[in-house]
Motif scaffolding. Structure first.
Motif: not given
Length: 464
Positions: A30-58
């Motif tokens: 997805l092109g993000v760091s491991l800690p950042y993904l962990n924070q998103m999966e635990n709802n400490n951060r919202p899902v980023s545009t990079t992740v949304i685009l990565g899910l669609a493209q990758e």
């Protein structure tokens, strides 16, 4: 209006698990760091545009899966459960409920099930004689409620059954009625039409399917397709039921009929063809009913199921009520959720449909959270087909958020810009936060009340 941040940690984890990837590999793709993904999966951060685009493209995923509505449904169900008077002094704030639904959906759903069991215990105690007269008084969820929740949390879309129905319709040809009759005849089933009380009767020994001659053609076709599903798609239906893990044989049996009903509706109105037709006629229910040989209710219900990943239609809510205001069918692919217990909000136009038989009623409405909708209501009374036969009277409502109004023929000539044009509606009086509703039946639990013996308005109290 501020853009709402998307917190979808549970859904993100579910997608990663489905892809059989570790957090490290998922983050890299997805092109993000491991800690950042962990924070998103635990709802400490919202899902980023990079992740949304990565899910669609990758991965080629439909990113609308991240906001399927499960969280909002659970928040609504939690609020209604906590509106029970037993929680009067311990109602958590809405923010806590949203956090629980997002971060701990399994726990939230367990709480909802626990409250449902509690309500059923109360109902059994209220009729103690009946309860004592039964041999099996074990606490189980109502089979009907269990099945309703299954479809509710599946977004009322069952992909395998929907695609099987679509394939059947393709083989049946442009005249689905004639094609179904040919198919049944080819497998040795004789179809007859007779004057009888039942809509459908199948004799497995003689392979004879009898249909009511008094039923409308759309009903006859639906019943033929339903029987076709039971005969041809038994393995698929049973596999789907195994996945659902119902707690009782009664719930499983009801769900099987529900899945067969789903197949019948999807075969009458095949997904791709129906979606294209709906978009072309701007969701004109009468045009769709004529095109597909279906009833207005069948068309409205089908529109609420158009949630195939990668080819979603407008997210509609659909509800059917009886004359007492009791909800007999309900589904919402929108943020608007229906009361699990009791009737619908009396300010909805669906209740007025009984007063204007055969006519569509339009309503612009706004819920307490500020979301605006366009609603359509109509009666769908079902004659018995003979003098003296009972008439079943219902009304349906179909609606969507206002941002889709341009795709609806029913929005033409309506004033969509004036705030006064939108009627205030809610879900359930106990969780509705409106202070001045003249149709309120009970006070809201999350508000203080002020009572003045020397003054009386529409209500005997004032909501602070």
């Amino acid at each position: 209006m501020a853009i709402q941040k998307l917190y979808a940690g549970a859904k993100l984890r579910e997608i990663r698990t489905r892809l059989a990837l570790t957090q490290k590999d998922f983050a890299a793709k997805l092109g993000v760091s491991l800690p950042y993904l962990n924070q998103m999966e635990n709802n400490n951060r919202p899902v980023s545009t990079t992740v949304i685009l990565g899910l669609a493209q990758e991965f080629g995923l439909d990113v609308t899966e991240l906001s399927t509505g499960d969280s909002e449904r659970m928040v609504s169900d939690l609020r209604e459960a906590l509106a029970d008077p037993v929680f009067a002094d311990t109602v958590p704030p809405l923010a806590d409920l949203r956090l629980a639904a997002s971060n701990a959906p399994t726990l939230a759903r367990a709480f909802i099930e626990l409250h449902r069991a509690y309500r059923q215990t109360h109902e059994r105690l209220a009729s103690l004689d009946e309860a004592l007269g039964r041999e099996d008084t074990r606490l189980q969820p109502s089979p009907w409620d269990e099945v309703r929740d299954f479809f509710h949390y599946c977004d009322n879309y069952i992909d395998a059954v929907d695609r099987a129905a679509e394939h059947f319709a393709e083989r049946a040809g442009p005249d689905i009625r004639a094609g179904t009759l040919r198919h049944l005849a080819a497998r040795g089933v004789t179809v007859t039409f007779a004057v009888m009380d039942l809509l459908r009767s199948y004799d497995a020994e003689t392979q004879t399917l009898r249909l009511s001659a008094r039923a409308a053609p759309a009903t006859q076709l639906f019943q033929m397709l339903l029987q076709t599903a039971l005969l041809d798609q038994d393995k698929l239906l049973e596999a789907t039921l195994d996945f659902a893990r119902f707690q009782s044989d009664a719930a499983r049996a009801i769900a099987k009929i529900g899945l067969a009903n789903y197949f019948a509706g999807a075969a009458m109105m095949p997904y791709g063809t129906f979606l294209n037709a709906a978009q072309t006629c701007r969701h004109d229910l009468e045009v769709l009913a004529t095109t597909f040989g279906a009833s207005i209710e069948q068309v409205a219900h089908r529109l609420s199921t158009m949630q195939r990943p990668g080819a979603k239609g407008i997210p509609f809510f659909f509800v059917r009520v009886d004359q007492a205001g009791t909800i007999t069918k309900r589904h919402s692919a929108t943020r608007l959720q229906f009361a699990r217990f009791g009737g619908a909000c009396p300010l909805w136009n669906v209740h007025r449909a009984f007063e204007t038989p055969g006519q569509f009623l339009r309503q612009l409405a706004e819920t307490p959270d500020g979301v605006r909708y366009i609603n359509l209501a109509r009666d769908v009374s079902k004659p018995g087909g003979a003098w003296g036969a009972p008439v079943r009277r219902y009304a349906i409502s179909l609606g969507c958020e206002l941002r889709h109004a341009g795709a609806l023929v029913y929005a033409d000539d309506l004033d969509l810009t004036t705030a006064a044009a939108f009627e205030p509606i809610g879900i359930s009086c106990r969780i509705c936060e409106r202070k001045t509703c003249h149709q309120r039946s009970v006070p809201p639990l999350e508000r203080r009340l002020s009572i003045d013996n020397d003054q009386r308005d529409v209500l005997p109290y004032r909501v602070e």
